[in-house]
Design an enzyme around this catalytic site. Structure first.
Site, PDB file in Angstrom:
ATOM      1  N   SER A 182       9.031  51.960  37.434  1.00 19.41           N
ATOM      2  CA  SER A 182       9.137  50.609  38.011  1.00 19.41           C
ATOM      3  C   SER A 182      10.524  50.011  37.734  1.00 19.41           C
ATOM      4  CB  SER A 182       8.028  49.693  37.498  1.00 19.41           C
ATOM      5  OG  SER A 182       8.224  49.341  36.159  1.00 19.41           O
ATOM      6  N   ASN A 183      11.114  50.326  36.596  1.00 21.61           N
ATOM      7  CA  ASN A 183      12.485  49.838  36.369  1.00 21.61           C
ATOM      8  C   ASN A 183      13.460  50.483  37.343  1.00 21.61           C
ATOM      9  OD1 ASN A 183      12.972  47.877  34.036  1.00 21.61           O
ATOM     10  ND2 ASN A 183      11.452  49.271  33.174  1.00 21.61           N
ATOM     11  N   MET A 237      11.466  58.945  28.013  1.00 19.11           N
ATOM     12  CA  MET A 237      10.832  58.967  26.695  1.00 19.11           C
ATOM     13  C   MET A 237      11.233  60.201  25.883  1.00 19.11           C
ATOM     14  SD  MET A 237       9.515  56.100  27.049  1.00 19.11           S
ATOM     15  CE  MET A 237       8.250  55.698  25.848  1.00 19.11           C
ATOM     16  N   ARG A 238      12.523  60.506  25.920  1.00 19.52           N
ATOM     17  CA  ARG A 238      13.047  61.633  25.133  1.00 19.52           C
ATOM     18  C   ARG A 238      14.240  61.147  24.327  1.00 19.52           C
ATOM     19  NH1 ARG A 238      10.084  66.316  25.275  1.00 19.52           N
ATOM     20  NH2 ARG A 238       8.932  66.324  27.216  1.00 19.52           N
ATOM     21  N   LEU A 288      17.815  61.700  22.898  1.00 24.19           N
ATOM     22  CA  LEU A 288      18.957  62.510  23.323  1.00 24.19           C
ATOM     23  C   LEU A 288      19.877  62.777  22.133  1.00 24.19           C
ATOM     24  CD1 LEU A 288      19.514  60.633  26.678  1.00 24.19           C
ATOM     25  CD2 LEU A 288      18.733  63.003  26.423  1.00 24.19           C
ATOM     26  N   ASN A 322      20.218  51.891  27.999  1.00 26.32           N
ATOM     27  CA  ASN A 322      18.778  52.081  27.804  1.00 26.32           C
ATOM     28  C   ASN A 322      18.091  50.729  27.842  1.00 26.32           C
ATOM     29  OD1 ASN A 322      16.332  53.483  27.146  1.00 26.32           O
ATOM     30  ND2 ASN A 322      16.526  52.756  25.037  1.00 26.32           N
ATOM     31  N   HIS A 328      14.601  48.885  26.333  1.00 32.20           N
ATOM     32  CA  HIS A 328      13.502  49.055  25.374  1.00 32.20           C
ATOM     33  C   HIS A 328      12.629  47.801  25.414  1.00 32.20           C
ATOM     34  CE1 HIS A 328      11.312  50.716  22.065  1.00 32.20           C
ATOM     35  NE2 HIS A 328      11.327  49.513  21.510  1.00 32.20           N
ATOM     36  N   ASP A 381      17.204  53.843  19.813  1.00 25.44           N
ATOM     37  CA  ASP A 381      17.015  52.389  19.984  1.00 25.44           C
ATOM     38  C   ASP A 381      17.974  51.606  19.092  1.00 25.44           C
ATOM     39  OD1 ASP A 381      14.948  52.952  21.781  1.00 25.44           O
ATOM     40  OD2 ASP A 381      13.425  52.909  20.208  1.00 25.44           O
ATOM     41  N   GLU A 433      11.900  42.780  32.205  1.00 20.59           N
ATOM     42  CA  GLU A 433      12.714  44.004  32.296  1.00 20.59           C
ATOM     43  C   GLU A 433      13.314  44.147  33.689  1.00 20.59           C
ATOM     44  OE1 GLU A 433      11.079  47.675  30.708  1.00 20.59           O
ATOM     45  OE2 GLU A 433       9.585  46.557  29.587  1.00 20.59           O
TER      46      GLU A 433
HETATM   47  C1  GAR Z   1       9.337  50.303  30.258  1.00 28.75           C
HETATM   48  O1  GAR Z   1       8.560  49.282  29.696  1.00 28.75           O
HETATM   49  C2  GAR Z   1      10.507  50.625  29.364  1.00 28.75           C
HETATM   50  O2  GAR Z   1      11.035  49.512  28.714  1.00 28.75           O
HETATM   51  C3  GAR Z   1       9.874  51.555  28.373  1.00 28.75           C
HETATM   52  O3  GAR Z   1       9.034  52.374  29.144  1.00 28.75           O
HETATM   53  C4  GAR Z   1       8.565  51.625  30.262  1.00 28.75           C
HETATM   54  C5  GAR Z   1       8.843  52.433  31.492  1.00 28.75           C
HETATM   55  O4  GAR Z   1       8.258  51.818  32.604  1.00 28.75           O
HETATM   56  N1  GAR Z   1      10.843  52.321  27.657  1.00 28.75           N
HETATM   57  C6  GAR Z   1      10.684  52.701  26.400  1.00 28.75           C
HETATM   58  O5  GAR Z   1       9.687  52.476  25.746  1.00 28.75           O
HETATM   59  C7  GAR Z   1      11.863  53.474  25.819  1.00 28.75           C
HETATM   60  N2  GAR Z   1      11.702  53.632  24.421  1.00 28.75           N
HETATM   61  P1  GAR Z   1       8.739  52.209  34.061  1.00 28.75           P
HETATM   62  O6  GAR Z   1       8.674  53.739  34.135  1.00 28.75           O
HETATM   63  O7  GAR Z   1       7.748  51.578  34.965  1.00 28.75           O
HETATM   64  O8  GAR Z   1      10.134  51.699  34.242  1.00 28.75           O
END
Ligand code: GAR
Length: 204
Positions: free
Chosen positions: A15-16, A92-93, A95, A109, A111, A147, A176
């Site tokens: 979604s981001n 979610m990896r 690096l 990034n 968070h 992070d 976000e």
């Molecule tokens: C988002 O909330 C993002 O901030 C988080 O994963 C979600 C992805 O949503 N990221 C983390 O937790 C990174 N550590 P999306 O796939 O719908 O953008």
């Protein structure tokens, strides 16, 4: 001046990524997307990017013998697409310094917490367990630590007494979707000045 080329890395829903694509379409981000990369073939982000005609590639972590091989494949795809700014959007990896060193101060990034609090993979669960009254989201440059890199933008949301992980996540996600496009636009406009390894000044 030629446009920045974004490489967007996602692991799931995307979604981001979609909010960034919408901001580009609306002329709010002066950049183009060179490639969308995922680490999982089932990531919804992959199917979406394909459906709108953006070059999209899965580098399946499970098919790589090592983290180094995985990251070398990611970097090869980014280089081939001429990427100048790497966007981690729900990737979610972790690096390694190798990857970060290929794009120094050129990886952003998002968070879903107010860093440095509640880093890691379960931010909302950890916020609710701790009992903070405010949460939010953070956009930061990526460095060698998880992070951790210099913070570009943050925004807050209230935590409600009856929040679940899902309701809190949904409230944070709305922020976000506004914050990430704004941070990318600041970057491509050359308005982010890295003062040292912690401080980012936003030029007016
Ligand atoms: C988002 O909330 C993002 O901030 C988080 O994963 C979600 C992805 O949503 N990221 C983390 O937790 C990174 N550590 P999306 O796939 O719908 O953008």
């Amino acid at each position: 001046m030629s446009k920045h080329v974004l490489g967007i890395l996602c692991s799931g829903r995307g979604s981001n990524m979609q909010s960034i694509l919408a901001a580009i379409d609306a002329g709010q981000i002066n950049a183009q997307v060179g490639v969308v990369l995922t680490d999982k073939p089932e990531a919804k982000a992959l199917a979406y990017a394909q459906s709108v005609g953006i070059r999209s590639v899965c580098v399946n972590r499970k098919e790589c013998a090592s983290q180094q091989e995985f990251e070398e494949k990611l970097v090869a795809e980014l280089k081939e697409a001429g990427v100048t700014l790497v966007i981690l959007a729900g990737f979610m990896r972790i690096l390694s310094p190798y990857f970060v060193g290929e794009y120094p101060h050129k990886i952003l990034n998002i968070h879903p917490s107010l860093l440095p609090s509640f880093g890691g993979a379960h931010a909302h669960r950890d916020v609710l367990a701790y009992g903070t009254k405010v949460s939010g989201c953070t956009i930061h440059f990526v460095d060698e630590h998880m992070d951790h890199g210099p913070i570009i933008l943050q925004d807050t949301v209230p935590v409600m007494d009856d929040d679940t992980e899902e309701t809190l996540a949904a409230r944070v996600l709305q922020k976000e979707h506004i914050l990430y496009p704004r941070a990318i636009q600041l970057y491509v406009d050359g308005k982010l000045e890295l003062l040292d390894d912690r401080h980012v000044r936003i030029k007016q």
